[in-house]
Design a protein around this motif. Structure first.
Motif, PDB file in Angstrom:
ATOM      1  N   UNK A 397       0.789  -1.223   0.000  1.00 19.58           N
ATOM      2  CA  UNK A 397       0.000   0.000   0.000  1.00 19.58           C
ATOM      3  C   UNK A 397       0.818   1.268   0.000  1.00 19.58           C
ATOM      4  N   UNK A 398       2.127   1.145  -0.194  1.00 18.01           N
ATOM      5  CA  UNK A 398       2.960   2.333  -0.238  1.00 18.01           C
ATOM      6  C   UNK A 398       2.856   3.000  -1.597  1.00 18.01           C
ATOM      7  N   UNK A 399       3.101   4.304  -1.626  1.00 22.41           N
ATOM      8  CA  UNK A 399       3.035   5.086  -2.861  1.00 22.41           C
ATOM      9  C   UNK A 399       4.433   5.530  -3.250  1.00 22.41           C
ATOM     10  N   UNK A 400       4.527   6.192  -4.385  1.00 23.82           N
ATOM     11  CA  UNK A 400       5.832   6.609  -4.892  1.00 23.82           C
ATOM     12  C   UNK A 400       6.474   7.633  -3.965  1.00 23.82           C
ATOM     13  N   UNK A 401       5.669   8.385  -3.228  1.00 26.64           N
ATOM     14  CA  UNK A 401       6.223   9.357  -2.292  1.00 26.64           C
ATOM     15  C   UNK A 401       7.023   8.679  -1.188  1.00 26.64           C
ATOM     16  N   UNK A 402       6.634   7.463  -0.790  1.00 28.47           N
ATOM     17  CA  UNK A 402       7.387   6.739   0.225  1.00 28.47           C
ATOM     18  C   UNK A 402       8.750   6.308  -0.296  1.00 28.47           C
ATOM     19  N   UNK A 403       8.826   5.937  -1.581  1.00 23.13           N
ATOM     20  CA  UNK A 403      10.126   5.592  -2.157  1.00 23.13           C
ATOM     21  C   UNK A 403      11.015   6.821  -2.294  1.00 23.13           C
ATOM     22  N   UNK A 404      10.423   7.949  -2.630  1.00 27.88           N
ATOM     23  CA  UNK A 404      11.207   9.185  -2.707  1.00 27.88           C
ATOM     24  C   UNK A 404      11.794   9.520  -1.344  1.00 27.88           C
TER      25      UNK A 404
END
Length: 447
Positions: A397-404
């Motif tokens: 459920x993570x989004x790309x903002x979490x990877x950033x």
């Protein structure tokens, strides 16, 4: 003149025959000679046109002076950081700044195979980088494109002081990976401070030994999937907010004032509560031993061993973010619905339209500006959300903002984080452009 002639002269509009002349002569004699008029002036003798121009210039300068602080704030807090981010996504000099001899050899020889001079330049740079303690930066830069090479640089640099010609054999004795053509290709690309490798990494691609763009290994293909997940979840959250927020906004716009004020307080109440508190509250409600599952077990809907997993997945992220972003959908809808006269729907009903027809053909088209504003606002906020997916999203459920955030805070690969953010910014701008072409940004109303 006789009496008859006197009577003819006394009649209005009649001219005696003997005294008649041409019409032109009579008219020219009747109009006084035109005199040049002086330009209008102010009390102090300044021409009115000049005074008005000065007043307009002063008004413009006063308006610019009032707007200037806000403009400087936007430039300093928004434009400059975005510009730095986009520049960082294509710039990284950690290798080129600390390996000068090898960079000079690459500049002179281009794509040629490494000769004795290249191996010597590599050994000299390893020695100097170890002395100034920059070998970690050099290895990290190469490791961004070729995993496992950071330890190769650091371990070899500790032996570089004892290496003697021929340097090729000395380096290969230290580690046979130095003879890998792919490694030399990566170092050749890293010798330039400007690169597009981070954008390739952001879309799960890289370059092989021949310099061709290829897909990375299947177990390392993560970014494209998370980009699609981010867009899919953001669209889902925007649609859910619209379905839930539309009837609430309609009630706010049509209820009597005393009831609508109470409902508005309930809508605005989440803004008075910390985002972290609201997210952790959903964690209490949605976990396997949480309130929702306990109620379902108590009602007999599910068994004790059939508790629903609603945490650390997409379901928990969508539920929590829909609740958090719902007010951002309700308020634009309410601001538009409030201006729609109720008499329009009553007139349609009086002309024979059913409730559904009156809603579909009269009421709904007038709320399109609010729908567009709400969907666009919720979607943009959902795309960049960080705290809620980080707490309730888990691995699915993570989004790309979490990877950033991960690359900024833990891996310290700021260039890759900037490339991911740049792609996300381009995607949002593209969707904004499509919305403007299909719906029209002029039809969007936030209030």
């Amino acid at each position: 003149m006789n009496r008859a002639g006197a009577r003819r002269c006394a009649r209005p509009g009649r001219i005696p025959r003997e005294g008649r002349g041409s019409v032109t002569e009579i008219t020219a004699g009747a109009v006084p000679e035109a005199r040049p008029t002086a330009p209008l002036q102010t009390a102090d003798g300044v021409p009115l046109k000049t005074a008005l121009a000065r007043a307009q210039r002063r008004a413009k300068w006063r308006a610019a002076a009032l707007v200037l602080p806000l403009l400087l704030f936007i430039v300093a807090s928004f434009v400059v950081p975005i510009g730095q981010m986009l520049f960082r996504s294509v710039s990284n000099d950690e290798f080129s700044a600390h390996m000068p001899h090898l960079v000079a050899w690459f500049a002179e020889n281009g794509d040629a195979a490494p000769d004795d001079a290249a191996w010597e330049a590599l050994v000299l740079d390893l020695r100097e980088a170890r002395e100034d303690r920059s070998i970690g930066l050099v290895g990290t830069r190469v490791n961004y494109e070729m995993s496992g090479t950071r330890s190769l640089f650091t371990s070899t640099a500790r032996k570089a002081d004892k290496m003697e010609p021929p340097y090729r054999e000395a380096l290969l004795d230290a580690d046979k990976d130095w003879g890998d053509p792919e490694l030399w290709g990566v170092m050749r690309r890293a010798s330039s401070p400007y690169t597009g490798a981070f954008y390739l990494s952001a879309i799960d691609r890289t370059r092989d030994a021949a310099g061709d763009i290829v897909m990375v290994d299947e177990n390392r293909q993560v970014y494209v999937a998370i980009f699609w997940r981010t867009l899919k979840m953001s669209v889902t959250i925007a649609i859910l907010c619209l379905l839930l927020g539309y009837p609430i906004a309609h009630l706010l716009a049509t209820l009597p004032m005393r009831y609508s004020n109470l409902l508005m307080i309930l809508v605005l109440l989440p803004f008075w509560t910390s985002l972290l508190v609201r997210t952790t509250s959903w964690m209490v409600l949605l976990q396997s031993q949480g309130v929702v599952n306990d109620v379902l077990v108590w009602l007999g809907v599910i068994g004790e061993d059939g508790r629903i997993q609603m945490m650390y997945n997409e379901t928990g992220t969508i539920i929590a973010m829909t609740h958090i972003l719902l007010p951002f959908m309700i308020l634009p809808l309410y601001s538009v619905m409030r201006t729609i006269p109720p008499s329009y729907v009553r007139a349609a009903r009086s002309l024979g339209a059913t409730s559904w027809t009156a809603f579909r053909r009269i009421y709904l088209p007038q709320t399109v500006p609010g729908i567009g504003a709400g969907i666009l606002l919720v979607f943009i906020l959902a795309v960049g959300y960080y705290i809620t997916p980080a707490l309730v999203g888990g691995t699915t459920g993570t989004l790309i903002s979490n990877l950033i955030a991960f690359h900024m805070q833990e891996s310290h690969n700021w260039s890759l984080a900037a490339a991911l953010a740049g792609i996300l910014l381009a995607a949002v701008l593209l969707l904004y452009w499509l919305y403007d072409r299909l719906v029209g940004i002029d039809n969007m109303k936030l209030g």
